[in-house]
Design a protein around this motif. Structure first.
Motif, PDB file in Angstrom:
ATOM      1  N   UNK A   1       0.882  -1.168   0.000  1.00 19.24           N
ATOM      2  CA  UNK A   1       0.000   0.000   0.000  1.00 19.24           C
ATOM      3  C   UNK A   1       0.917   1.215   0.000  1.00 19.24           C
ATOM      4  N   UNK A   2       0.806   2.020  -1.061  1.00 17.96           N
ATOM      5  CA  UNK A   2       1.717   3.130  -1.287  1.00 17.96           C
ATOM      6  C   UNK A   2       0.945   4.438  -1.171  1.00 17.96           C
ATOM      7  N   UNK A   3       1.468   5.346  -0.368  1.00 17.84           N
ATOM      8  CA  UNK A   3       0.792   6.603  -0.038  1.00 17.84           C
ATOM      9  C   UNK A   3       1.443   7.737  -0.819  1.00 17.84           C
ATOM     10  N   UNK A   4       0.666   8.432  -1.623  1.00 18.94           N
ATOM     11  CA  UNK A   4       1.202   9.552  -2.391  1.00 18.94           C
ATOM     12  C   UNK A   4       1.200  10.829  -1.564  1.00 18.94           C
ATOM     13  N   UNK A   5       2.383  11.409  -1.413  1.00 21.23           N
ATOM     14  CA  UNK A   5       2.542  12.715  -0.780  1.00 21.23           C
ATOM     15  C   UNK A   5       2.769  13.758  -1.872  1.00 21.23           C
ATOM     16  N   UNK A   6       1.929  14.765  -1.880  1.00 16.58           N
ATOM     17  CA  UNK A   6       2.113  15.922  -2.757  1.00 16.58           C
ATOM     18  C   UNK A   6       2.785  16.977  -1.884  1.00 16.58           C
ATOM     19  N   UNK A   7       4.122  17.089  -1.923  1.00 15.86           N
ATOM     20  CA  UNK A   7       4.861  17.792  -0.864  1.00 15.86           C
ATOM     21  C   UNK A   7       4.374  19.192  -0.563  1.00 15.86           C
ATOM     22  N   UNK A   8       4.010  19.961  -1.579  1.00 20.67           N
ATOM     23  CA  UNK A   8       3.631  21.348  -1.315  1.00 20.67           C
ATOM     24  C   UNK A   8       2.324  21.443  -0.528  1.00 20.67           C
ATOM     25  N   UNK A   9       1.565  20.349  -0.420  1.00 24.32           N
ATOM     26  CA  UNK A   9       0.264  20.391   0.243  1.00 24.32           C
ATOM     27  C   UNK A   9       0.163  19.425   1.421  1.00 24.32           C
ATOM     28  N   UNK A  10       1.279  18.857   1.851  1.00 29.34           N
ATOM     29  CA  UNK A  10       1.212  17.854   2.914  1.00 29.34           C
ATOM     30  C   UNK A  10       1.509  18.454   4.284  1.00 29.34           C
ATOM     31  N   UNK A  11       2.655  19.058   4.454  1.00 26.80           N
ATOM     32  CA  UNK A  11       3.001  19.687   5.735  1.00 26.80           C
ATOM     33  C   UNK A  11       4.116  20.693   5.509  1.00 26.80           C
ATOM     34  N   UNK A  12       3.985  21.848   6.148  1.00 21.64           N
ATOM     35  CA  UNK A  12       4.927  22.958   5.995  1.00 21.64           C
ATOM     36  C   UNK A  12       5.842  23.020   7.209  1.00 21.64           C
ATOM     37  N   UNK A  13       7.136  22.737   7.012  1.00 22.27           N
ATOM     38  CA  UNK A  13       8.068  22.700   8.131  1.00 22.27           C
ATOM     39  C   UNK A  13       8.685  24.026   8.499  1.00 22.27           C
ATOM     40  N   UNK A  14       8.668  25.017   7.587  1.00 21.62           N
ATOM     41  CA  UNK A  14       9.356  26.282   7.893  1.00 21.62           C
ATOM     42  C   UNK A  14       8.425  27.482   7.944  1.00 21.62           C
ATOM     43  N   UNK A  15       7.124  27.268   7.824  1.00 20.69           N
ATOM     44  CA  UNK A  15       6.164  28.346   8.022  1.00 20.69           C
ATOM     45  C   UNK A  15       6.049  29.338   6.894  1.00 20.69           C
ATOM     46  N   UNK A  16       6.408  28.933   5.668  1.00 20.17           N
ATOM     47  CA  UNK A  16       6.289  29.866   4.547  1.00 20.17           C
ATOM     48  C   UNK A  16       5.022  29.661   3.735  1.00 20.17           C
ATOM     49  N   UNK A  17       4.129  28.780   4.216  1.00 19.57           N
ATOM     50  CA  UNK A  17       2.873  28.552   3.523  1.00 19.57           C
ATOM     51  C   UNK A  17       2.932  27.475   2.455  1.00 19.57           C
ATOM     52  N   UNK A  18       4.116  26.903   2.252  1.00 20.21           N
ATOM     53  CA  UNK A  18       4.318  25.877   1.233  1.00 20.21           C
ATOM     54  C   UNK A  18       4.867  24.620   1.899  1.00 20.21           C
ATOM     55  N   UNK A  19       4.276  23.464   1.603  1.00 24.17           N
ATOM     56  CA  UNK A  19       4.786  22.224   2.160  1.00 24.17           C
ATOM     57  C   UNK A  19       6.212  21.956   1.710  1.00 24.17           C
ATOM     58  N   UNK A  20       6.954  21.172   2.482  1.00 25.40           N
ATOM     59  CA  UNK A  20       8.366  20.936   2.181  1.00 25.40           C
ATOM     60  C   UNK A  20       8.804  19.599   2.760  1.00 25.40           C
ATOM     61  N   UNK A  21      10.077  19.251   2.538  1.00 23.99           N
ATOM     62  CA  UNK A  21      10.588  17.961   2.993  1.00 23.99           C
ATOM     63  C   UNK A  21      10.682  17.895   4.506  1.00 23.99           C
ATOM     64  N   UNK A  22      10.978  19.000   5.160  1.00 21.59           N
ATOM     65  CA  UNK A  22      10.955  19.018   6.627  1.00 21.59           C
ATOM     66  C   UNK A  22       9.576  18.646   7.132  1.00 21.59           C
TER      67      UNK A  22
END
Length: 582
Positions: A57-78
């Motif tokens: 079972x493989x889960x697709x992460x769309x990085x810009x919309x998953x979780x924002x690690x640095x608070x710039x409004x855009x999801x990222x690897x952090x």
């Protein structure tokens, strides 16, 4: 027969270091350091089993919309790294990351300027290294998107091709052609862009270049050996980084018909279609994937590749997963099937039958970043396609979506989950035009241009400016109702969609009759009801809008809605799927 617990990777729990601490397990200061340091790629530390990808079972992460690690409004690897424990607890086997490469973002990262660099909006190579290592320690595998059909127009190759002019070696790595007409003022052929308008753009020196997508995405010429050499190098770079596989974007589009022939007025089906086209599903693509398979097989721990291949038939899709080619291919015929028992049975049968001769697993998917979420698709009348502009009947759509998910997870093979579907998220169909970013929205006659609706950042908490997505808001506005659909709101609620997914994936891991295998045994059932048996297991799916009574198949394992048992008969509510132990 060994239990599924014995069959699968046994994962051990650990806490993930705070990604905001900025400390990686091994200091890396350059790309060369990264490559040298990762010569021996890390694998999941919790063990493996042969053919892990056959029932994953493989889960697709769309990085810009998953979780924002640095608070710039855009999801990222952090942000992704900080949420890995959630994905481990959800019960998935692998995480597929949509593109995070250096890119001008003309098409949400599917226009790659540097395939060996991370775009600063998502982080750094050090962040990617930390994410891969943390995932492996949690027993999760990482699959990354690869975009081989086209590059960005800001890729160094293309910029040099423009500078060096007609006839230059760099131009031969793309499809540059003189135009038609008295002064070359007409495109070289009549092909249209997936996003609308001509598939050709004229340069300042009068030549034209091919782009099946946006003008900022020139197509590579895969007849040129330099292109093949470059992508073999790119594969090795990321395999050395430790990734477990690749999702191959537009896998059916790399090779074009010889001579780039006109279509002659034929209605040109777009990316999300299955007609025969001279720029899609050409036989020459298979030589490319055979060469890739030899590279994948050189690495330990079963590295894989998954084809995004829209083909006319499932039999043509099977060509991509022959034993010496790729491992999986997305089953888009299944994704486009209506919530109808007869249609579903037909596509299930044809999918399993097509994969059996090539010894490849069938795959099943209901939603992704390019189509309307199935909670909204099933809320609307059948036949409206995979891009919708109406919310439909929300209650009906969610009920059908839950039932469709249990049906999908009961089938033999591998299943794909798109981020947020486990929360029952609908598409956001009322985004203002001024916030939209899908490039096809701004071009006439292409895809409907409403893919932004399935890309709105997902909610994690009940409250907050972005419902836990990050401290700096979200790049697309979230509806006011998002808090009630958040992970926090649904966790611990036995009737929630999130807990249904968690339970389904837990049962799937433990029950030998789920996931693995290549066939189902169909059982007699009332019209509108699907019923099939597998090892010690029966699945029943009522696709009708009314209660249906059936003889009790066995002990209830899981149901998408409450089932009543009366005198050895089971009452299946409308649009409900039930798993039974027999």
């Amino acid at each position: 027969m060994p239990s599924r617990a014995d069959h699968r990777m046994k994962r051990r729990r650990r806490s993930v270091p705070d990604p905001r601490a900025g400390v990686a397990p091994h200091p890396i200061t350059s790309r060369d350091d990264m490559t040298q340091h990762l010569a021996a790629p890390a694998a999941p530390t919790s063990g493996t089993h042969t053919g892990w990808w056959r029932d994953a079972v493989i889960y697709q992460v769309y990085p810009r919309s998953f979780a924002d690690g640095n608070g710039d409004g855009m999801g990222d690897l952090e942000g992704v790294r900080s949420r890995l424990p959630y994905l481990k607890d959800l019960g998935v086997d692998a995480v597929w990351l949509s593109p995070f490469y250096a890119s001008p973002q003309a098409d949400a990262g599917y226009d790659v300027a540097d395939y060996r660099a991370i775009d600063p909006m998502f982080g750094t190579l050090l962040d990617a290294d930390a994410l891969i290592r943390d995932a492996h320690e949690l027993g999760l595998r990482i699959i990354v998107d690869l975009v081989p059909n086209h590059s960005s127009d800001q890729h160094e190759w293309f910029k040099r091709a423009l500078r060096e002019g007609p006839g230059s070696p760099l131009r031969a790595r793309y499809h540059f052609r003189p135009g038609k007409g008295e002064n070359g003022e007409l495109p070289p052929n009549d092909w249209e862009s997936i996003f609308g308008g001509p598939a050709w753009t004229r340069t300042g020196d009068g030549e034209w270049y091919l782009h099946l997508f946006a003008p900022e995405q020139p197509d590579f010429n895969w007849d040129n050996p330099a292109v093949a050499d470059e992508f073999r190098s790119i594969l090795r770079f990321w395999l050395d980084m430790g990734v477990d596989g690749f999702r191959v974007d537009v896998a059916h589009g790399l090779v074009k018909a010889e001579g780039l022939p006109d279509l002659g007025g034929t209605d040109q089906v777009k990316l999300l279609g299955n007609d025969v086209m001279p720029f899609f599903d050409q036989d020459g693509v298979h030589e490319i994937y055979r060469s890739w398979r030899t590279i994948l097989d050189e690495y330990p721990d079963e590295r894989i590749a998954v084809a995004e291949a829209w083909t006319p038939t499932v039999e043509r899709t099977a060509n991509y997963v022959r034993p010496d080619e790729l491992h999986q291919a997305f089953n888009f015929q299944y994704l486009g099937t209506h919530w109808d028992a007869a249609e579903l049975r037909a596509v299930i049968d044809s999918s399993l039958a097509a994969m059996r001769p090539v010894d490849a697993p069938a795959t099943w998917v209901l939603s992704n970043h390019d189509v309307t979420r199935h909670a909204t698709r099933f809320a609307n009348p059948a036949g409206l396609g995979t891009q919708l502009r109406t919310a439909g009947d929300r209650e009906l759509g969610l009920r059908r979506a839950r039932a469709a998910t249990l049906l999908m997870l009961a089938l033999p093979g591998s299943a794909y989950i798109y981020q947020g579907e486990e929360l029952g998220l609908p598409d956001v169909t009322d985004l203002p035009d001024e916030v939209r970013q899908d490039p096809s929205f701004f071009r006439a006659a292409g895809q409907d241009g409403y893919r932004d609706g399935c890309r709105v950042p997902i909610p994690w908490t009940v409250e907050g400016s972005s419902y836990g997505f990050g401290s700096g808001g979200s790049w697309l506005p979230q509806p006011d109702s998002w808090g009630g659909l958040s992970v926090e709101a649904q966790t611990g609620d036995p009737g929630s969609t999130l807990e249904l997914y968690r339970s389904a994936l837990a049962v799937r891991r433990e029950h030998p009759g789920l996931g693995a295998g290549t066939a189902v045994e169909w059982l007699e059932s009332p019209e509108g009801v699907l019923a099939f048996r597998r090892d010690g297991f029966v699945c029943t799916a009522n696709t009708t809008g009314a209660v249906v009574r059936i003889p009790l198949p066995g002990r209830t394992l899981l149901a998408s809605e409450t089932v009543m048992i009366v005198d050895d008969m089971a009452e299946l509510p409308a649009d409900t799927t039930v798993w039974w132990a027999v």
